[in-house]
Write an enzyme that holds these catalytic residues in place. Sequence first.
Site, PDB file in Angstrom:
ATOM      1  CD  GLU A 166      -1.134   0.657   3.663  1.00 13.90           C
ATOM      2  OE1 GLU A 166      -1.635   1.786   3.494  1.00 13.90           O
ATOM      3  OE2 GLU A 166      -1.287  -0.012   4.705  1.00 13.90           O
ATOM      4  CB  ALA A 193     -13.721   1.575   3.801  1.00 13.18           C
ATOM      5  CE  LYS A 204       0.561   2.104  15.043  1.00 10.72           C
ATOM      6  NZ  LYS A 204       0.610   2.307  13.600  1.00 10.72           N
TER       7      LYS A 204
END
Length: 300
Positions: free
Chosen positions: A23, A139, A157
């Site tokens: 990503e 999402a 986290k």
Amino acid sequence: MDFVFVDEVKAALADGEPVVALESTVITHGLPYPQNLETAVAMATAVRQGGAVPATIAIIQGQIHIGLTKAQLDYLAAREGTAVRKCSRRDIPLAVAGGADGATTVAGTMILAHRAGIPIFATGGIGGVHRGHPFDISADLLELGRTPVTVVSSGAKSILDLPATREVLETQGVPVIGYGADVMPAFFSRSSGLPVDGRLDTPAQVAALIRAHHALKLQNGILVTVPVPEADAFDPDEAEAAIAQATREADEQGIDGPAATPWLLRRVAQLTDGRSLRANTALLQNNGRVAGQIAAALSR
Ligand code: PSU
Ligand code: MN
């Protein structure tokens, strides 16, 4: 829609060789400069060590890129904290139509990896349900419920409500795998105390799971959680103190929506004097290597 592939990724996909998607939001909104650039490069190297080709996904001036050149990585990393759009599912067409720069989140990367024919994706942490805000559900969790990509991460986290996050994954039908572990990790620390749906210990075992999932034509994703290496784990009490303070401050200042996660990540790094970054960079590299190994096992 045409995607731009870097040559190496295009060749690997054409030859059925293993590729791991990465990503770009972690670069622009997850880590400070220059650690973001160093970590992006180190993570790509770790994917190679695992036996696969890395493909960082991003939108540059409206064009979707599958695999970035070093110059493009430099460009995005230097724009950390600026106007690069954080692109989840809803944002991708806006960035493309507007000719804008966009960094893909876990959700955004899953969509574009799947379209590009890449079944495995490695990152640090996924989004989840925010503490005290039960309707702020990332999402990422819904994408895991509807896009057949395997995401290798260290869970989420504890800036998030982890039990609620776990529940949404269950509702979405996402198998949560512990890689060499019986419990879900909590990013900086090796255990959230929450159970996984199955423990798998080798790349071949994960590849067998992915093959079964594909053979059944299931259209959801798989979450493989990998605990941070023991030597790099961050003290859970220090992490919790920083997270509690950051969460309180965010609520006082009314930080919400897509700004919430980047704001909390930045504040936790500040409050821990950057000490949390060591665990963060270590687990990103480790996850890249594990994902590379799984991709290699899958293509055999
Ligand atoms: N958690 C991290 N680092 C990150 C993110 C999450 O430890 O960089 C990023 C990922 O890109 C993830 C996104 O997909 O934040 C989730 O944002 P939101 O909560 O707005 O869905
Ligand atoms: Mn959100």
